[in-house]
Design a protein around this motif. Sequence first.
Motif, PDB file in Angstrom:
ATOM      1  N   ASN A 113       0.812  -1.227   0.000  1.00 12.88           N
ATOM      2  CA  ASN A 113       0.000   0.000   0.000  1.00 12.88           C
ATOM      3  C   ASN A 113       0.839   1.268   0.000  1.00 12.88           C
ATOM      4  O   ASN A 113       0.360   2.323   0.404  1.00 12.88           O
ATOM      5  CB  ASN A 113      -0.934   0.004   1.220  1.00 12.88           C
ATOM      6  N   SER A 114       2.084   1.179  -0.459  1.00 17.99           N
ATOM      7  CA  SER A 114       2.953   2.352  -0.470  1.00 17.99           C
ATOM      8  C   SER A 114       3.320   2.721  -1.901  1.00 17.99           C
ATOM      9  O   SER A 114       3.602   1.845  -2.732  1.00 17.99           O
ATOM     10  CB  SER A 114       4.235   2.058   0.324  1.00 17.99           C
ATOM     11  N   LYS A 115       3.326   4.023  -2.198  1.00 19.10           N
ATOM     12  CA  LYS A 115       3.797   4.482  -3.508  1.00 19.10           C
ATOM     13  C   LYS A 115       5.235   4.054  -3.767  1.00 19.10           C
ATOM     14  O   LYS A 115       5.624   3.814  -4.897  1.00 19.10           O
ATOM     15  CB  LYS A 115       3.715   6.015  -3.591  1.00 19.10           C
ATOM     16  N   LEU A 116       6.016   3.971  -2.685  1.00 15.74           N
ATOM     17  CA  LEU A 116       7.424   3.605  -2.824  1.00 15.74           C
ATOM     18  C   LEU A 116       7.581   2.182  -3.339  1.00 15.74           C
ATOM     19  O   LEU A 116       8.561   1.862  -4.030  1.00 15.74           O
ATOM     20  CB  LEU A 116       8.127   3.750  -1.470  1.00 15.74           C
ATOM     21  N   PHE A 117       6.602   1.326  -3.027  1.00 13.90           N
ATOM     22  CA  PHE A 117       6.702  -0.079  -3.415  1.00 13.90           C
ATOM     23  C   PHE A 117       5.758  -0.450  -4.559  1.00 13.90           C
ATOM     24  O   PHE A 117       5.427  -1.622  -4.742  1.00 13.90           O
ATOM     25  CB  PHE A 117       6.418  -0.974  -2.197  1.00 13.90           C
ATOM     26  N   ALA A 118       5.355   0.542  -5.334  1.00 14.29           N
ATOM     27  CA  ALA A 118       4.526   0.238  -6.509  1.00 14.29           C
ATOM     28  C   ALA A 118       5.298  -0.687  -7.453  1.00 14.29           C
ATOM     29  O   ALA A 118       6.466  -0.459  -7.743  1.00 14.29           O
ATOM     30  CB  ALA A 118       4.146   1.529  -7.227  1.00 14.29           C
ATOM     31  N   ASN A 119       4.634  -1.750  -7.897  1.00  9.05           N
ATOM     32  CA  ASN A 119       5.231  -2.750  -8.804  1.00  9.05           C
ATOM     33  C   ASN A 119       6.389  -3.516  -8.177  1.00  9.05           C
ATOM     34  O   ASN A 119       7.234  -4.076  -8.879  1.00  9.05           O
ATOM     35  CB  ASN A 119       5.705  -2.087 -10.104  1.00  9.05           C
ATOM     36  N   VAL A 143       3.961   1.784   9.215  1.00 15.39           N
ATOM     37  CA  VAL A 143       4.973   0.777   8.864  1.00 15.39           C
ATOM     38  C   VAL A 143       4.528   0.086   7.582  1.00 15.39           C
ATOM     39  O   VAL A 143       3.397  -0.409   7.485  1.00 15.39           O
ATOM     40  CB  VAL A 143       5.151  -0.250  10.001  1.00 15.39           C
ATOM     41  N   THR A 144       5.409   0.064   6.575  1.00 17.40           N
ATOM     42  CA  THR A 144       5.031  -0.471   5.259  1.00 17.40           C
ATOM     43  C   THR A 144       5.769  -1.750   4.869  1.00 17.40           C
ATOM     44  O   THR A 144       5.468  -2.347   3.852  1.00 17.40           O
ATOM     45  CB  THR A 144       5.268   0.591   4.168  1.00 17.40           C
ATOM     46  N   SER A 145       6.759  -2.160   5.690  1.00 18.46           N
ATOM     47  CA  SER A 145       7.414  -3.450   5.437  1.00 18.46           C
ATOM     48  C   SER A 145       8.163  -3.883   6.681  1.00 18.46           C
ATOM     49  O   SER A 145       8.441  -3.076   7.581  1.00 18.46           O
ATOM     50  CB  SER A 145       8.375  -3.358   4.243  1.00 18.46           C
ATOM     51  N   HIS A 146       8.507  -5.169   6.721  1.00 14.29           N
ATOM     52  CA  HIS A 146       9.230  -5.723   7.866  1.00 14.29           C
ATOM     53  C   HIS A 146      10.049  -6.923   7.408  1.00 14.29           C
ATOM     54  O   HIS A 146       9.871  -7.430   6.290  1.00 14.29           O
ATOM     55  CB  HIS A 146       8.254  -6.146   8.963  1.00 14.29           C
ATOM     56  N   SER A 154      10.528  -0.429   6.765  1.00 16.93           N
ATOM     57  CA  SER A 154      10.213   0.843   6.092  1.00 16.93           C
ATOM     58  C   SER A 154       8.995   1.458   6.758  1.00 16.93           C
ATOM     59  O   SER A 154       8.180   0.765   7.374  1.00 16.93           O
ATOM     60  CB  SER A 154       9.954   0.632   4.596  1.00 16.93           C
ATOM     61  N   MET A 155       8.889   2.792   6.634  1.00 20.43           N
ATOM     62  CA  MET A 155       7.752   3.506   7.205  1.00 20.43           C
ATOM     63  C   MET A 155       7.537   4.783   6.410  1.00 20.43           C
ATOM     64  O   MET A 155       8.421   5.208   5.646  1.00 20.43           O
ATOM     65  CB  MET A 155       8.006   3.836   8.679  1.00 20.43           C
ATOM     66  N   GLU A 156       6.371   5.385   6.567  1.00 16.18           N
ATOM     67  CA  GLU A 156       6.108   6.622   5.825  1.00 16.18           C
ATOM     68  C   GLU A 156       5.013   7.440   6.494  1.00 16.18           C
ATOM     69  O   GLU A 156       4.197   6.934   7.279  1.00 16.18           O
ATOM     70  CB  GLU A 156       5.702   6.305   4.391  1.00 16.18           C
TER      71      GLU A 156
END
Length: 508
Positions: A113-119, A143-146, A154-156
Amino acid sequence: MNELIIVLDFGGQYNQLIARRIRENNVYCEIHPNDISLEKIKELNPKGIILTGGPNSVYKEDSPLCDKKIFELGIPILGICYGAQLMAYLFGGKVSTAPTSEYGRTKVFTDGNSKLFANVRSSTICWMSHTDYVEEAPKDFKVTSHTKTCPVASMEKDNLYAVQFHPEVMHTQEGDTMLTNFIKNICNCKGDWIMHDFAEATIQQMKQKIGSGKVLCALSGGVDSSVAAVMLSRAIGKQLICVFVDTGLLRKNEADEVERIFGQNSNYDLNFIKVDAKDRFLKKLKGVTDPESKRKIIGAEFIRVFEEEAKKIGKVDYLVQGTIYPDIIESGHGKSAVIKSHHNVGGLPEHVDFKEIIEPLKLLFKDEVRKVGIDLGLPNYLVSKQPFPGPGLGIRIIGEVTKEKVALVQEADWIFRDEIENAGINLSQYFAALTNMRSVGVMGDERTYDHAIALRAVITSDFMTAETAKIPWEILEKVTRRIVNEVKGVNRVFYDCTGKPPGTIEFE
């Protein structure tokens, strides 16, 4: 003005690599110290900011920080490793020593669900290198990954992004996608910067800066100094005096090749002077075994030679050097740790006859320098020449440098290069070095006690990291046989299987 991403340097060894990755997206990128003023950032007007990794613990009193007000500028910011921990720390999160440190390839799980991890896949391999970690994300950060051992990989929050891993290194499988997402989708950069524009702008800047002054160029005949010389030639023509110093530490036949390319019958608009200083350098290096000492002695002697040539020529205003980005980062400029000193980095000696050093390539990586060379019309064989260190064979001879050792490593290196070229193998850099060990052997039914040669060959795109080349065994066998048979004084050959890191590409 070109779109700009700025990288704030907190001392990590991958900082220049981050800049290179940004430029691969055709977006101009500059590196600045971590304590750059808020006013300067506003003046630069970047489309995005990246906070680099670094060796410090953010919660210690003397650790490097940045002005917290940069987070209020409305500019997208990406924190990497230490930069991520700094962002968490400044926003009230908890950063502490990790119960389990992570180093190397690590599986990271993203939430999608993060723009940083698109695709980017929900499970992807990333390169970790940390002792501390974000134990608790700051309030309002998502928090967007672990990973299995790192709860906040990662976080945003809004336009602030942080990753514990290093997306800039090639070992992070989808790192390019993540950085492109940040540059294009988050910072909204169009990507319209091209190397030709940079080269032409640099040529015009040098023309204006130098005016009618005379310029002395340290020409080695390698890619970097050759491209720098041709850029200056385009800018100021015959005001440029290229001095080629034959240190006696060059590869076999290289001094003659340089003179043939840039000498009297050259196609380039410049003046060329060849200085035979072989005995002078060997005398200075007599008895010296420490690699850093050898580098510094060779660098200082280079400058002294140019001082003397300048006096013969008359007034000379500037000295040109082919310094590139990796030279600067490995010499510890900025916040990063010193790996090794480079002879063309570090300024002028105390009693110098030059006004200033000009380094037209200091913001470029090796592949970018090659692109500029092609754009300037240099021949492919020169532009594609593999790197050769400024101190030359002085740092490919472990221990004391002597005339006999130089001749020995020149022959072994020539054989290695000859066989690789004949086999048509594409390598980034490869050479022979002389170790400081001698060993017992048997040749012609007689006992020998001779030198050992080490062969080194790597594959790399940026020279910041490198992998050992997997040369076919039959080629290595042929090279070994030829060296032992043709180079008197060698009875053993090794192949170096160490990557970078942990090793460096050169031996010393």
